[in-house]
Design an enzyme around this catalytic site. Structure first.
Site, PDB file in Angstrom:
ATOM      1  N   CYS A 191       0.831  -1.204   0.000  1.00 48.76           N
ATOM      2  CA  CYS A 191       0.000   0.000   0.000  1.00 48.76           C
ATOM      3  C   CYS A 191       0.865   1.254   0.000  1.00 48.76           C
ATOM      4  O   CYS A 191       0.578   2.226  -0.715  1.00 48.76           O
ATOM      5  CB  CYS A 191      -0.930  -0.001   1.210  1.00 48.76           C
ATOM      6  SG  CYS A 191      -2.078   1.397   1.275  1.00 48.76           S
ATOM      7  N   CYS A 232      -6.463  -4.123   6.963  1.00 45.28           N
ATOM      8  CA  CYS A 232      -7.653  -3.269   6.948  1.00 45.28           C
ATOM      9  C   CYS A 232      -8.772  -3.822   6.084  1.00 45.28           C
ATOM     10  O   CYS A 232      -9.947  -3.605   6.372  1.00 45.28           O
ATOM     11  CB  CYS A 232      -7.279  -1.864   6.493  1.00 45.28           C
ATOM     12  SG  CYS A 232      -6.808  -1.714   4.756  1.00 45.28           S
TER      13      CYS A 232
END
Length: 375
Positions: A110, A209
């Protein structure tokens, strides 16, 4: 080398996850006199499918928390939709890596693909000078003006491992206001409270997440289905079965479902995952000792090193350092450990350090074991 201290106010885009670290980082950047704009990244087309209960960085609650923090700081705030890029570059990559028998780090991916590629590119196109995040790491500038990435002043909170994918261009536009101060997390929360930020007492997130319930195996099963295969020992003798090789990681001890103890009565660990024949190999802990590895897709936080060198290496986000000798041979990084290390899995990132300086990172492709076992 000195910590990064810009001589002029910068136009800064502060990535605000909705957590306390990014909120305090944005506040510090604004307090330093920079022209700060807050942005929250919408990383799911359906935020309700991501973590709820103020535990992640991708929920509707997080977006609202980030907006409230920006209001208190007194900076403009926007929400940018990067859900499609996140799905392609992080979520799908995560699934594909596990399907191939590797162990990826989605937070590192990410940072590479979203926060310091898609986000940074968009920020620069809009005229911003830098992207600010709440990571605990430090950018220092040498007398020659070259920027280097270093560990945070407080090693207990250091996050330089997941930033080891940043290249020289990205470092030139990165700002980490929390990295060069010796403050405990409690002090960061106290600072947030003094600033009137409601996220001061918000819990940290330690899980992935985009896996709402924290059940990684369940998430992978829902995407990849089940595929029964064999669990074997080092000689190839069948010990049990599994529902999918992707549900295992190198070094795993629990959940093997073998059903009977090893002849020596000692625990067995996952040594190898073969997606080709859907087989998981287990054995004694000593067989996990790795003496060398080959890593691919190297990324350097500056100029690529020439010739062999002596460094320390970190193999996981919260792991320790190991002395190594490393050399770039063609497009591959060849690494030899001074002492054997355990639990090294293909797909993990290896990050090289020269003292506190991050030299660069690469993705582990193959390993060499000390004991006679699978490679």
């Amino acid at each position: 080398m000195t910590p990064q201290t810009p001589q002029r106010p910068l136009r800064v885009l502060a990535a605000m996850s909705g957590g306390v670290d990014s909120a305090v980082a944005a506040a510090r950047a604004a307090e330093a006199g920079h022209d700060v704009t807050g942005v929250h990244l919408a990383l799911s087309a359906n935020p309700q499918s991501f973590r709820t209960g103020a535990r992640g960085c991708c929920t509707i609650e997080d977006s609202r928390d980030a907006r409230r923090a920006a209001d208190v700081i007194g900076i403009p705030f926007y929400v940018w939709d990067l859900a499609e890029r996140f799905r392609e570059d992080v979520v799908e990559d995560f699934i594909a890596e596990y399907e191939a028998g590797r162990t990826p780090n989605p937070c590192l991916r990410c940072n590479e693909k979203i926060k310091f590629a898609a986000l940074l590119d968009k920020a620069l196109a809009l005229g911003f000078d830098a992207v600010c995040t709440g990571h605990y790491a430090t950018v220092v500038i040498g007398e020659d003006g070259v920027r280097e990435l270093h560990r945070a002043s407080d090693m207990a909170k250091d996050q330089s491992y997941v930033l080891g994918v940043l290249d020289e261009r990205q470092l030139a536009h990165a700002m980490f206001p929390l990295g060069d101060t010796l403050t405990t997390k409690g002090e960061i929360r106290a600072e947030a409270e003094r600033r009137g930020l409601a996220v001061a007492k918000k819990p940290d997130s330690h899980d992935i997440c985009f896996i709402a319930d924290g059940d990684t195996q369940g998430f992978l099963t829902s995407r990849l289905g089940t595929a029964e295969g064999d669990i074997v020992d080092e000689s190839g003798s069948k010990l049990g079965t599994h529902d999918g090789a992707f549900g295992f990681t190198i070094g795993q001890r629990k959940g093997l479902r073998i059903g009977h103890p090893a002849p020596d009565g000692k625990p067995r660990y996952v040594l190898d995952i073969s997606p080709v024949n859907n087989t998981v190999t287990v054995g004694p802990v000593e067989a996990l000792d790795v003496t060398a590895l080959t890593a691919i897709k190297p990324r350097w936080c500056g100029t690529a090193p020439a010739g062999p060198g002596t460094y320390t290496a970190q193999l996981r986000a919260h792991g320790g350092e190991s002395p190594v000798t490393a050399e770039l041979v063609g497009d591959e990084l060849q690494v030899a450990f001074a002492e054997p290390v355990r639990g090294v899995a293909p797909g993990q990132a290896i990050v090289l350090y020269d003292g506190t300086r991050v030299v660069g990172s690469a993705t582990i492709a193959t390993t060499e074991r000390a004991a006679a076992s699978v490679a």
